[in-house]
Design a protein around this motif. Structure first.
Motif, PDB file in Angstrom:
ATOM      1  N   SER A 148      49.080   8.378  21.388  1.00 45.41           N
ATOM      2  CA  SER A 148      47.738   8.048  21.865  1.00 45.41           C
ATOM      3  C   SER A 148      47.731   6.711  22.571  1.00 45.41           C
ATOM      4  CB  SER A 148      46.757   8.013  20.693  1.00 45.41           C
ATOM      5  OG  SER A 148      47.152   7.047  19.738  1.00 45.41           O
ATOM      6  N   GLY A 149      48.915   6.184  22.875  1.00 45.78           N
ATOM      7  CA  GLY A 149      48.979   4.880  23.517  1.00 45.78           C
ATOM      8  C   GLY A 149      49.418   3.829  22.536  1.00 45.78           C
ATOM      9  N   ASP A 150      49.385   2.598  22.952  1.00 48.25           N
ATOM     10  CA  ASP A 150      49.830   1.484  22.136  1.00 48.25           C
ATOM     11  C   ASP A 150      48.848   1.275  20.996  1.00 48.25           C
ATOM     12  OD1 ASP A 150      50.496  -0.906  21.017  1.00 48.25           O
ATOM     13  OD2 ASP A 150      50.632  -2.013  22.894  1.00 48.25           O
ATOM     14  N   PRO A 151      49.271   1.471  19.722  1.00 49.41           N
ATOM     15  CA  PRO A 151      48.352   1.323  18.606  1.00 49.41           C
ATOM     16  C   PRO A 151      47.850  -0.096  18.435  1.00 49.41           C
ATOM     17  CG  PRO A 151      50.610   1.542  17.824  1.00 49.41           C
ATOM     18  CD  PRO A 151      50.630   1.808  19.304  1.00 49.41           C
ATOM     19  N   SER A 152      48.518  -1.054  19.057  1.00 52.79           N
ATOM     20  CA  SER A 152      48.086  -2.438  18.904  1.00 52.79           C
ATOM     21  C   SER A 152      47.007  -2.813  19.917  1.00 52.79           C
ATOM     22  CB  SER A 152      49.272  -3.396  19.057  1.00 52.79           C
ATOM     23  OG  SER A 152      49.710  -3.428  20.389  1.00 52.79           O
ATOM     24  N   LEU A 153      46.723  -1.919  20.877  1.00 52.56           N
ATOM     25  CA  LEU A 153      45.688  -2.199  21.861  1.00 52.56           C
ATOM     26  C   LEU A 153      44.336  -1.717  21.363  1.00 52.56           C
ATOM     27  CD1 LEU A 153      47.346  -1.216  25.266  1.00 52.56           C
ATOM     28  CD2 LEU A 153      47.155  -3.486  24.249  1.00 52.56           C
ATOM     29  N   ILE A 154      43.357  -2.600  21.408  1.00 52.31           N
ATOM     30  CA  ILE A 154      41.982  -2.235  21.082  1.00 52.31           C
ATOM     31  C   ILE A 154      41.142  -2.576  22.292  1.00 52.31           C
ATOM     32  CG2 ILE A 154      40.069  -2.540  19.472  1.00 52.31           C
ATOM     33  CD1 ILE A 154      41.997  -3.608  17.413  1.00 52.31           C
ATOM     34  N   GLN A 155      40.310  -1.653  22.724  1.00 49.76           N
ATOM     35  CA  GLN A 155      39.546  -1.868  23.943  1.00 49.76           C
ATOM     36  C   GLN A 155      38.217  -1.127  23.878  1.00 49.76           C
ATOM     37  OE1 GLN A 155      41.788   0.049  27.253  1.00 49.76           O
ATOM     38  NE2 GLN A 155      43.104   0.761  25.594  1.00 49.76           N
ATOM     39  N   ARG A 156      37.424  -1.349  24.923  1.00 48.58           N
ATOM     40  CA  ARG A 156      36.084  -0.776  24.976  1.00 48.58           C
ATOM     41  C   ARG A 156      36.119   0.739  24.769  1.00 48.58           C
ATOM     42  NH1 ARG A 156      31.396  -2.486  29.286  1.00 48.58           N
ATOM     43  NH2 ARG A 156      29.756  -1.120  28.498  1.00 48.58           N
ATOM     44  N   GLY A 157      35.238   1.213  23.887  1.00 44.56           N
ATOM     45  CA  GLY A 157      35.177   2.626  23.562  1.00 44.56           C
ATOM     46  C   GLY A 157      35.806   2.955  22.231  1.00 44.56           C
ATOM     47  N   ASP A 158      36.662   2.053  21.712  1.00 44.32           N
ATOM     48  CA  ASP A 158      37.296   2.281  20.414  1.00 44.32           C
ATOM     49  C   ASP A 158      36.289   2.085  19.284  1.00 44.32           C
ATOM     50  OD1 ASP A 158      39.675   2.809  21.645  1.00 44.32           O
ATOM     51  OD2 ASP A 158      40.561   0.855  21.270  1.00 44.32           O
ATOM     52  N   ARG A 159      36.563   2.718  18.155  1.00 45.75           N
ATOM     53  CA  ARG A 159      35.712   2.610  16.978  1.00 45.75           C
ATOM     54  C   ARG A 159      36.581   2.558  15.722  1.00 45.75           C
ATOM     55  NH1 ARG A 159      30.300   4.990  17.472  1.00 45.75           N
ATOM     56  NH2 ARG A 159      29.845   5.354  19.681  1.00 45.75           N
ATOM     57  N   GLY A 160      36.009   2.063  14.642  1.00 46.57           N
ATOM     58  CA  GLY A 160      36.707   2.114  13.374  1.00 46.57           C
ATOM     59  C   GLY A 160      36.939   0.775  12.716  1.00 46.57           C
ATOM     60  N   LYS A 161      37.764   0.802  11.676  1.00 49.84           N
ATOM     61  CA  LYS A 161      37.998  -0.397  10.856  1.00 49.84           C
ATOM     62  C   LYS A 161      38.702  -1.499  11.631  1.00 49.84           C
ATOM     63  CE  LYS A 161      38.055   1.967   6.381  1.00 49.84           C
ATOM     64  NZ  LYS A 161      38.846   2.276   5.155  1.00 49.84           N
ATOM     65  N   ASP A 162      39.615  -1.121  12.516  1.00 51.20           N
ATOM     66  CA  ASP A 162      40.314  -2.136  13.306  1.00 51.20           C
ATOM     67  C   ASP A 162      39.344  -2.893  14.193  1.00 51.20           C
ATOM     68  OD1 ASP A 162      42.716  -1.484  12.168  1.00 51.20           O
ATOM     69  OD2 ASP A 162      43.416  -0.257  13.849  1.00 51.20           O
ATOM     70  N   VAL A 163      38.396  -2.177  14.772  1.00 49.81           N
ATOM     71  CA  VAL A 163      37.394  -2.823  15.620  1.00 49.81           C
ATOM     72  C   VAL A 163      36.499  -3.726  14.771  1.00 49.81           C
ATOM     73  CG1 VAL A 163      35.414  -2.457  17.145  1.00 49.81           C
ATOM     74  CG2 VAL A 163      37.406  -0.958  17.309  1.00 49.81           C
ATOM     75  N   GLY A 174      33.668 -18.207  16.171  1.00 47.49           N
ATOM     76  CA  GLY A 174      32.554 -18.743  16.931  1.00 47.49           C
ATOM     77  C   GLY A 174      32.117 -17.911  18.113  1.00 47.49           C
ATOM     78  N   TYR A 175      32.662 -16.696  18.236  1.00 49.29           N
ATOM     79  CA  TYR A 175      32.260 -15.828  19.334  1.00 49.29           C
ATOM     80  C   TYR A 175      31.228 -14.828  18.792  1.00 49.29           C
ATOM     81  CZ  TYR A 175      36.210 -17.991  21.596  1.00 49.29           C
ATOM     82  OH  TYR A 175      37.071 -18.919  22.127  1.00 49.29           O
ATOM     83  N   ASP A 176      29.991 -15.243  18.853  1.00 48.07           N
ATOM     84  CA  ASP A 176      28.918 -14.503  18.203  1.00 48.07           C
ATOM     85  C   ASP A 176      28.702 -13.128  18.825  1.00 48.07           C
ATOM     86  OD1 ASP A 176      28.476 -16.610  16.497  1.00 48.07           O
ATOM     87  OD2 ASP A 176      26.931 -17.522  17.756  1.00 48.07           O
ATOM     88  N   LEU A 177      28.277 -12.185  17.985  1.00 44.76           N
ATOM     89  CA  LEU A 177      27.898 -10.835  18.401  1.00 44.76           C
ATOM     90  C   LEU A 177      26.475 -10.607  17.906  1.00 44.76           C
ATOM     91  CD1 LEU A 177      31.223  -9.058  17.333  1.00 44.76           C
ATOM     92  CD2 LEU A 177      30.595  -9.791  19.647  1.00 44.76           C
ATOM     93  N   PRO A 178      25.498 -11.255  18.536  1.00 43.17           N
ATOM     94  CA  PRO A 178      24.150 -11.300  17.985  1.00 43.17           C
ATOM     95  C   PRO A 178      23.416  -9.974  17.944  1.00 43.17           C
ATOM     96  CG  PRO A 178      24.196 -12.211  20.210  1.00 43.17           C
ATOM     97  CD  PRO A 178      25.619 -12.001  19.798  1.00 43.17           C
ATOM     98  N   GLN A 179      23.759  -9.048  18.836  1.00 42.36           N
ATOM     99  CA  GLN A 179      22.991  -7.812  18.897  1.00 42.36           C
ATOM    100  C   GLN A 179      23.465  -6.772  17.884  1.00 42.36           C
ATOM    101  OE1 GLN A 179      22.733  -6.138  22.827  1.00 42.36           O
ATOM    102  NE2 GLN A 179      21.221  -4.601  22.245  1.00 42.36           N
ATOM    103  N   TYR A 180      24.797  -6.589  17.782  1.00 42.38           N
ATOM    104  CA  TYR A 180      25.313  -5.520  16.934  1.00 42.38           C
ATOM    105  C   TYR A 180      26.184  -6.012  15.774  1.00 42.38           C
ATOM    106  CZ  TYR A 180      23.742  -2.606  20.813  1.00 42.38           C
ATOM    107  OH  TYR A 180      22.992  -1.999  21.769  1.00 42.38           O
ATOM    108  N   GLY A 181      26.716  -7.227  15.879  1.00 41.91           N
ATOM    109  CA  GLY A 181      27.555  -7.739  14.802  1.00 41.91           C
ATOM    110  C   GLY A 181      28.830  -6.936  14.638  1.00 41.91           C
ATOM    111  N   ALA A 182      29.369  -6.936  13.416  1.00 49.74           N
ATOM    112  CA  ALA A 182      30.613  -6.217  13.120  1.00 49.74           C
ATOM    113  C   ALA A 182      30.286  -4.775  12.750  1.00 49.74           C
ATOM    114  CB  ALA A 182      31.378  -6.919  11.999  1.00 49.74           C
ATOM    115  N   ASP A 183      29.962  -3.968  13.763  1.00 40.85           N
ATOM    116  CA  ASP A 183      29.544  -2.586  13.518  1.00 40.85           C
ATOM    117  C   ASP A 183      30.665  -1.572  13.709  1.00 40.85           C
ATOM    118  OD1 ASP A 183      29.813  -2.747  16.248  1.00 40.85           O
ATOM    119  OD2 ASP A 183      27.857  -1.880  16.729  1.00 40.85           O
ATOM    120  N   GLY A 184      31.859  -2.049  14.066  1.00 34.03           N
ATOM    121  CA  GLY A 184      32.988  -1.145  14.230  1.00 34.03           C
ATOM    122  C   GLY A 184      33.001  -0.385  15.540  1.00 34.03           C
ATOM    123  N   VAL A 185      32.128  -0.767  16.476  1.00 32.40           N
ATOM    124  CA  VAL A 185      32.063  -0.106  17.786  1.00 32.40           C
ATOM    125  C   VAL A 185      32.379  -1.135  18.866  1.00 32.40           C
ATOM    126  CG1 VAL A 185      30.637   1.169  19.413  1.00 32.40           C
ATOM    127  CG2 VAL A 185      30.324   1.512  16.951  1.00 32.40           C
TER     128      VAL A 185
END
Length: 295
Positions: A148-163, A174-185
């Motif tokens: 499925s490609g390089d398992p170490s690459l995480i990019q837009r569209g990925d979901r799950g615990k790694d994300v 310090g890189y805030d995610l104010p809208q969704y936070g750590a939602d795994g998406v």
């Protein structure tokens, strides 16, 4: 993928073959360069044809240098049946390069009807007499084998615990995610945070998390961007406080609260390092000075 087709413009290319039975990975052993700069070296060696069928530049652009059936000068004694791909770099490659390499390998393995075992590093063919391709090929082949490609690459569209873990790390740095936070998406908000980290770290800004970005994230002191002042709160402030402690300016408790003691520590730091900006506010100039102090 962006492909720059320079076939027919490169040197030589007159010797051809009918079969390819291996794909060889190389690195350029340079921080920059492209086929035109590499041609100067090839010509100095007296070669009639260049070394690589494809070159993957630092931004992921592919230079198609020769048709697959052209015999190039990649590895002495093995060129008659080898397809050569070079990544520009000195043993360290951008996440976009690795992503593009993965896609190109998938294409050519299918085209040549080869297996993962047929993806070889220059060093493996040259009996260890060179450091090229500057990477452990067992790791490279494991990525390809994943399917499925390089398992170490995480990019837009990925979901799950790694994300989700990535997002938590971004927030902690310090890189805030104010809208969704750590939602795994991995959406646009996470992608922008990754790009901000990459920009701050001085690496390729592509929004893809791979080996290069992970190394940047693993550094203990990745200072937050933005402006923080008395009254600010959160993980970014906590990171500023840790950095202040590291460089010898005590901010009081590392509690994520930009209170009087943190403000005083910033002012003291500014007096010594940013004397024209002693206002107790953490901004771009103070961040740059702190980054230099931490280096």
């Amino acid at each position: 993928m962006q492909i720059e087709d320079v076939r027919g413009q490169t040197m030589g290319g007159d010797s051809t073959r009918r079969t390819v039975n291996r794909i060889v990975r190389h690195h350029s052993a340079t921080e920059t360069g492209d086929v035109w700069t590499f041609e100067q070296y090839w010509q100095s060696k007296g070669w009639e044809t260049g070394g690589y069928h494809e070159i993957i530049l630092r931004d992921g652009t592919i230079q198609r240098c020769y048709d697959w059936d052209v015999v190039t000068n990649g590895v002495k004694g093995y060129n008659a049946t080898s397809y050569h791909i070079c990544l520009v770099g000195r043993g360290s490659f951008t996440d976009e390069q690795e992503r593009v390499f993965q896609k190109r390998i998938e294409t050519w393995l299918n085209e040549f009807q080869l297996g993962v075992q047929d993806v070889i590093g220059h060093r493996e063919l040259a009996a260890g007499t060179t450091q090229c391709p500057g990477i452990d090929m067992d790791v490279v082949r494991a990525r390809i084998n994943d399917g499925s490609g390089d398992p170490s690459l995480i990019q837009r569209g990925d979901r799950g615990k790694d994300v989700e873990q990535l997002q938590r790390t971004l927030i902690s740095k310090g890189y805030d995610l104010p809208q969704y936070g750590a939602d795994g998406v991995f959406g646009s908000e996470t992608e922008q945070a990754v790009k901000s980290l990459q920009q701050d770290a001085g690496i390729t800004v592509d929004g893809i998390v791979g080996p290069e970005t992970r190394r940047a994230m693993d550094r203990e002191m990745t200072l937050p961007t933005g402006i923080y002042r008395k009254g600010s709160r959160g993980q970014a402030v906590q990171h500023i406080q840790r950095a202040l402690e590291r460089i010898g300016f005590s901010p009081g408790p590392v509690d994520g609260i930009y209170g009087p003691k943190t403000e005083a520590a910033i002012k003291q730091f500014q007096k010594e390092h940013v004397p024209n900006e002693v206002d107790g506010t953490y901004g771009p100039n103070t961040r740059s000075a702190m980054a230099s102090a931490l280096a």
